[in-house]
Design a protein around this motif. Structure first.
Motif, PDB file in Angstrom:
ATOM      1  N   TYR A 194      -5.193   1.063  -3.580  1.00 20.20           N
ATOM      2  CA  TYR A 194      -3.741   1.035  -3.331  1.00 20.20           C
ATOM      3  C   TYR A 194      -2.948   0.613  -4.223  1.00 20.20           C
ATOM      4  O   TYR A 194      -3.526  -0.372  -5.081  1.00 20.20           O
ATOM      5  CB  TYR A 194      -3.497   0.324  -1.945  1.00 20.20           C
ATOM      6  CG  TYR A 194      -4.005   1.334  -0.671  1.00 20.20           C
ATOM      7  CD1 TYR A 194      -2.949   2.390  -0.275  1.00 20.20           C
ATOM      8  CD2 TYR A 194      -5.013   0.811   0.011  1.00 20.20           C
ATOM      9  CE1 TYR A 194      -3.425   3.215   0.714  1.00 20.20           C
ATOM     10  CE2 TYR A 194      -5.189   1.536   1.231  1.00 20.20           C
ATOM     11  CZ  TYR A 194      -4.643   2.590   1.650  1.00 20.20           C
ATOM     12  OH  TYR A 194      -4.610   3.292   2.704  1.00 20.20           O
ATOM     13  N   LYS A 226       0.968  -1.231   0.072  1.00 16.40           N
ATOM     14  CA  LYS A 226      -0.008   0.024  -0.047  1.00 16.40           C
ATOM     15  C   LYS A 226       0.919   1.300   0.036  1.00 16.40           C
ATOM     16  O   LYS A 226       0.604   2.237   0.849  1.00 16.40           O
ATOM     17  CB  LYS A 226      -0.953   0.033   1.088  1.00 16.40           C
ATOM     18  CG  LYS A 226      -1.758  -1.104   1.260  1.00 16.40           C
ATOM     19  CD  LYS A 226      -2.828  -1.189   2.588  1.00 16.40           C
ATOM     20  CE  LYS A 226      -2.365  -1.806   3.364  1.00 16.40           C
ATOM     21  NZ  LYS A 226      -3.210  -2.134   4.740  1.00 16.40           N
ATOM     22  N   GLU A 242      -5.552  11.046  -0.970  1.00 15.16           N
ATOM     23  CA  GLU A 242      -4.783  10.233  -2.132  1.00 15.16           C
ATOM     24  C   GLU A 242      -3.350  11.089  -2.353  1.00 15.16           C
ATOM     25  O   GLU A 242      -3.364  12.034  -2.379  1.00 15.16           O
ATOM     26  CB  GLU A 242      -5.507  10.190  -3.462  1.00 15.16           C
ATOM     27  CG  GLU A 242      -5.648  11.399  -4.102  1.00 15.16           C
ATOM     28  CD  GLU A 242      -6.684  12.527  -3.870  1.00 15.16           C
ATOM     29  OE1 GLU A 242      -6.942  13.559  -4.624  1.00 15.16           O
ATOM     30  OE2 GLU A 242      -6.976  12.518  -2.485  1.00 15.16           O
ATOM     31  N   TYR A 252      -1.630   5.648  -2.779  1.00 16.60           N
ATOM     32  CA  TYR A 252      -3.153   5.757  -2.660  1.00 16.60           C
ATOM     33  C   TYR A 252      -3.431   6.849  -3.961  1.00 16.60           C
ATOM     34  O   TYR A 252      -3.254   7.738  -3.950  1.00 16.60           O
ATOM     35  CB  TYR A 252      -3.510   6.049  -1.495  1.00 16.60           C
ATOM     36  CG  TYR A 252      -5.068   6.372  -1.499  1.00 16.60           C
ATOM     37  CD1 TYR A 252      -5.952   5.190  -1.926  1.00 16.60           C
ATOM     38  CD2 TYR A 252      -5.668   7.503  -0.800  1.00 16.60           C
ATOM     39  CE1 TYR A 252      -7.347   5.492  -1.875  1.00 16.60           C
ATOM     40  CE2 TYR A 252      -7.077   7.742  -0.861  1.00 16.60           C
ATOM     41  CZ  TYR A 252      -7.757   6.714  -1.432  1.00 16.60           C
ATOM     42  OH  TYR A 252      -9.265   6.990  -1.352  1.00 16.60           O
ATOM     43  N   ARG A 282      -9.033   1.033  -0.741  1.00 15.58           N
ATOM     44  CA  ARG A 282      -8.749   1.883   0.348  1.00 15.58           C
ATOM     45  C   ARG A 282     -10.189   1.736   1.257  1.00 15.58           C
ATOM     46  O   ARG A 282     -11.065   1.910   0.569  1.00 15.58           O
ATOM     47  CB  ARG A 282      -8.806   3.020  -0.059  1.00 15.58           C
ATOM     48  CG  ARG A 282      -8.517   4.066   1.225  1.00 15.58           C
ATOM     49  CD  ARG A 282      -9.776   4.975   1.662  1.00 15.58           C
ATOM     50  NE  ARG A 282      -9.321   5.938   2.711  1.00 15.58           N
ATOM     51  CZ  ARG A 282      -9.200   7.309   2.305  1.00 15.58           C
ATOM     52  NH1 ARG A 282      -9.258   7.794   1.342  1.00 15.58           N
ATOM     53  NH2 ARG A 282      -9.161   8.033   3.447  1.00 15.58           N
TER      54      ARG A 282
END
Length: 192
Positions: free
Chosen positions: A154, A59, A95, A62, A126
């Protein structure tokens, strides 16, 4: 439709006021000028506070669709936490990449986003939490994200390099076995 990176957003961890008290968070992303180096753990200049739910190799970055911003501007005005017509700056949903032309229902786990000097792999949706409510300014934000499945996704870093605002990118299909929306809805149904 062409695919573009509209904004490259980063933040350092800082205090965030929530109904549960003050917490540390890196959700308050803001657009940055120029290019950013991309490494295994994400963008230079970006931090995450709770590595159990954000960050790490799977992750690292994002991404969120710019097309959903009008909805969030409207519901924030309806909730009385912003003025009608007030524009949310890119990065407001936490993000790193504000994308144009790519919605959640068009993305699958394992798909690749290929930029001129970097390649990213879609790893998972997410999932919103109380910090999302706090940054959006009203307590129903996470619920609205869950209902709409406008969650973003992600990305893991397949090829490190650099990213810059305005860059085009290409979506290369992965195995197409599990979609972002499908996985998001399955997990959020279990959680409710």
């Amino acid at each position: 439709m062409s695919l573009h990176l509209l904004s490259l957003n980063t933040a350092r961890v800082q205090a965030l006021a929530t109904p549960q008290g003050e917490v540390r968070s890196g959700i308050a992303k803001r657009g940055r000028d120029g290019a950013a180096a991309v490494g295994t753990l994400g963008l230079e200049g970006d931090e995450q506070a709770d590595l159990t739910v954000h960050g790490g190799p799977a992750k690292a970055i994002y991404a969120y669709a710019s097309e959903h911003y009008a909805f969030w501007q409207t519901v924030r005005a309806q909730a009385g936490v912003s003025e009608w017509g007030q524009v949310l700056p890119w990065g407001s949903l936490g993000e790193n990449l504000t994308l144009s032309g790519l919605l959640e229902n068009e993305v699958w786990i394992g798909d690749r986003l290929v930029f001129p000097d970097c390649e990213l792999i879609v790893s998972e949706p997410r999932y919103p939490c109380f910090k999302f409510n706090a940054v959006m300014g009203f307590n129903q934000a996470a619920k609205l994200m869950t209902q709409s499945a406008w969650c973003g996704f992600y990305l893991a870093v397949a090829r490190a390099g650099t990213l810059s605002t305005g860059q085009p990118f290409e979506l290369l299909a992965g195995p197409r076995e599990v979609g972002i929306v499908e996985l998001f809805k399955a997990r959020t149904r279990r959680a409710t």
